[in-house]
Design an enzyme around this catalytic site. Structure first.
Site, PDB file in Angstrom:
ATOM      1  N   VAL A  35      37.746  42.755  32.941  1.00 54.59           N
ATOM      2  CA  VAL A  35      36.544  43.504  33.389  1.00 54.59           C
ATOM      3  C   VAL A  35      36.539  43.562  34.971  1.00 54.59           C
ATOM      4  O   VAL A  35      36.372  44.856  35.276  1.00 54.59           O
ATOM      5  CB  VAL A  35      35.288  43.263  32.868  1.00 54.59           C
ATOM      6  CG1 VAL A  35      34.181  44.001  33.174  1.00 54.59           C
ATOM      7  CG2 VAL A  35      35.343  43.019  31.391  1.00 54.59           C
ATOM      8  N   CYS A  36      36.501  42.625  35.680  1.00 55.75           N
ATOM      9  CA  CYS A  36      36.531  42.588  37.063  1.00 55.75           C
ATOM     10  C   CYS A  36      37.615  43.433  37.655  1.00 55.75           C
ATOM     11  O   CYS A  36      37.417  44.111  38.655  1.00 55.75           O
ATOM     12  CB  CYS A  36      36.689  41.074  37.588  1.00 55.75           C
ATOM     13  SG  CYS A  36      35.344  40.104  37.098  1.00 55.75           S
ATOM     14  N   THR A  37      39.052  43.353  37.052  1.00 53.38           N
ATOM     15  CA  THR A  37      40.016  44.032  37.575  1.00 53.38           C
ATOM     16  C   THR A  37      39.719  45.889  37.444  1.00 53.38           C
ATOM     17  O   THR A  37      39.901  46.335  38.482  1.00 53.38           O
ATOM     18  CB  THR A  37      41.371  43.965  36.699  1.00 53.38           C
ATOM     19  OG1 THR A  37      41.365  42.456  36.710  1.00 53.38           O
ATOM     20  CG2 THR A  37      42.361  44.654  37.301  1.00 53.38           C
ATOM     21  N   LEU A  40      36.755  46.593  40.326  1.00 55.17           N
ATOM     22  CA  LEU A  40      37.130  46.628  41.650  1.00 55.17           C
ATOM     23  C   LEU A  40      38.024  47.782  41.890  1.00 55.17           C
ATOM     24  O   LEU A  40      38.095  48.612  42.872  1.00 55.17           O
ATOM     25  CB  LEU A  40      37.847  45.456  41.835  1.00 55.17           C
ATOM     26  CG  LEU A  40      37.206  44.304  42.063  1.00 55.17           C
ATOM     27  CD1 LEU A  40      37.780  43.075  42.545  1.00 55.17           C
ATOM     28  CD2 LEU A  40      35.876  44.302  42.939  1.00 55.17           C
TER      29      LEU A  40
END
Ligand code: BEZ
Length: 202
Positions: A35-37, A40
């Site tokens: 999810v973080c990928t 960002l």
């Protein structure tokens, strides 16, 4: 130390927050996570939108800088965009603790998805928090920045689901007499406390 609240002066993080600029500081729970990928990558894709609003964006996780460096390549490869904003490494958790980004009943070490909008006066204007499993909507982030910047300049508030260009609300502390001067093109009074007006320019 208690967490920073709306209206508090934002603690400096990594670099001094420049007076006169809007800033966003947002945490992600961990490097090399899916999810973080995507978050960002999405933020990098919206660079022009943040620049248009003169907002400086800073990501943060409690992972070390070497991990950030290794992960940045994955973001570019999978999201099709190079990271174009600072990603703060906070392995000591100094910033995460100051901003109250760690919720011990969720995880003792990683942050949740916290996002702070900091005004040009260095005060915290808005804070949103999501669990690790829910990626944020960055169109909503731009929308709330539009609202914050508009309401900082004019005595208006923005209604539910407002978007840039739509009618706004005259704040109740403004008298009808003053409202007539401030909004010479007129406004609609639905209730004495609910007066709608076209969005002021700028
Ligand atoms: C993610 O970014 O995908 C993620 C991070 C921490 C926990 C769960 C998901």
């Amino acid at each position: 130390m208690s967490a920073l609240l709306l209206g508090d002066i934002a603690s400096d993080f990594e670099v001094e927050i420049t007076d006169g600029h809007w800033a966003i500081l947002f945490s992600h729970p961990a490097d090399f996570t899916p999810v973080c990928t995507t978050e960002l990558g999405m933020t990098a894709k919206l660079k022009d939108e943040f620049e248009k609003r003169e907002v400086k964006v800073f990501g943060l996780s409690v992972d070390p800088i070497e991990d950030h460096r290794a992960w940045i390549g994955d973001i570019e490869e999978t999201q099709g965009v190079a990271l174009n904003f600072p990603l703060i490494a906070d392995p000591s958790k100094e910033v995460a603790t100051a901003y109250g980004m760690i919720y011990p009943n969720v995880d003792n070490t990683a942050t949740v998805r916290s996002l702070f909008v900091i005004g040009p006066d260095k005060k915290i204007k808005l804070k949103i928090e999501y669990p690790a499993s829910t990626g944020r909507n960055f169109n909503e982030v731009l929308r709330v920045v539009d609202s914050l910047q508009l309401t900082a300049q004019h005595k208006v508030a923005t209604p539910a689901n407002w978007a840039h260009g739509k009618d706004v609300i005259i704040v109740p502390t403004v008298s009808d007499e003053d409202a007539k001067k401030a909004f010479p093109d007129g406004f609609r009074t639905l209730k004495p406390y609910l007066r709608m007006v076209a969005q002021p320019a700028g």
